[in-house]
Design a protein around this motif. Structure first.
Motif, mmCIF file in Angstrom:
data_model
loop_
_atom_site.group_PDB
_atom_site.id
_atom_site.type_symbol
_atom_site.label_atom_id
_atom_site.label_comp_id
_atom_site.label_asym_id
_atom_site.label_seq_id
_atom_site.Cartn_x
_atom_site.Cartn_y
_atom_site.Cartn_z
ATOM 1 N N THR A 31 6.315 35.098 40.355
ATOM 2 C CA THR A 31 7.050 36.279 39.888
ATOM 3 C C THR A 31 8.311 36.546 40.706
ATOM 4 O OG1 THR A 31 5.761 37.763 41.304
ATOM 5 C CG2 THR A 31 4.903 37.322 39.086
ATOM 6 N N ASN A 32 8.468 35.881 41.863
ATOM 7 C CA ASN A 32 9.636 36.110 42.716
ATOM 8 C C ASN A 32 10.859 35.362 42.205
ATOM 9 O OD1 ASN A 32 8.304 37.765 44.469
ATOM 10 N ND2 ASN A 32 7.873 36.165 45.957
ATOM 11 N N SER A 33 12.009 35.811 42.636
ATOM 12 C CA SER A 33 13.231 35.087 42.293
ATOM 13 C C SER A 33 13.303 33.811 43.139
ATOM 14 C CB SER A 33 14.457 35.960 42.555
ATOM 15 O OG SER A 33 14.563 36.243 43.934
ATOM 16 N N PRO A 34 13.963 32.762 42.651
ATOM 17 C CA PRO A 34 14.006 31.495 43.378
ATOM 18 C C PRO A 34 14.612 31.599 44.780
ATOM 19 C CG PRO A 34 14.746 31.186 41.131
ATOM 20 C CD PRO A 34 14.577 32.645 41.327
ATOM 21 N N GLY A 35 15.487 32.558 45.023
ATOM 22 C CA GLY A 35 16.106 32.695 46.337
ATOM 23 C C GLY A 35 15.147 33.199 47.402
ATOM 24 N N LYS A 36 14.071 33.871 46.996
ATOM 25 C CA LYS A 36 13.110 34.425 47.944
ATOM 26 C C LYS A 36 11.980 33.457 48.286
ATOM 27 C CE LYS A 36 13.650 39.298 46.840
ATOM 28 N NZ LYS A 36 12.929 40.512 46.421
ATOM 29 N N ILE A 37 11.861 32.361 47.557
ATOM 30 C CA ILE A 37 10.728 31.455 47.736
ATOM 31 C C ILE A 37 10.683 30.835 49.134
ATOM 32 C CG2 ILE A 37 9.697 29.280 46.923
ATOM 33 C CD1 ILE A 37 10.297 30.194 44.100
ATOM 34 N N PRO A 38 11.798 30.334 49.719
ATOM 35 C CA PRO A 38 11.684 29.764 51.069
ATOM 36 C C PRO A 38 11.189 30.771 52.114
ATOM 37 C CG PRO A 38 13.733 29.088 50.064
ATOM 38 C CD PRO A 38 13.119 30.098 49.163
#
Length: 96
Positions: free
Chosen positions: A43-50
């Motif tokens: 559910t997170n945006s791709p920029g927050k995954i790392p």
């Protein structure tokens, strides 16, 4: 099969980062935690995954199993076998 392989690899890397043996992490607790976190990662945006993956590894390092005691505090004893039926006490009465 792939999920358990990925989990084992992740656990090995976390154990190496923490400085513990790979067997010091609980597989079942790590599996439950990773399932929960990976569900939220979707559910997170791709920029927050790392950042979330880094936080996930830190949290997995906290799931170390407690150190087990090595010696016994008291010697082993043989316990009495339990009776199948309880013994019934008969009280004697005086009939005079």
């Amino acid at each position: 099969m792939w999920a358990s392989w990925m989990l084992t690899i992740e656990m090995a890397e976390v154990a190496k980062e923490v400085g513990a043996a790979e067997t010091d992490l609980s597989f079942q607790m790590a599996l439950g935690y990773l399932q929960y976190e990976w569900g939220w990662l979707a559910t997170n945006s791709p920029g927050k995954i790392p950042k979330q993956l880094h936080h996930l590894r830190e949290r997995l390092g906290e799931l170390l199993l407690p150190i087990q005691r090595r010696g016994r505090e008291c010697p082993r004893v043989v316990k009495a076998l339990a009776k199948r039926y309880p013994a019934r006490k008969i009280m004697k009465t005086d009939h005079k």
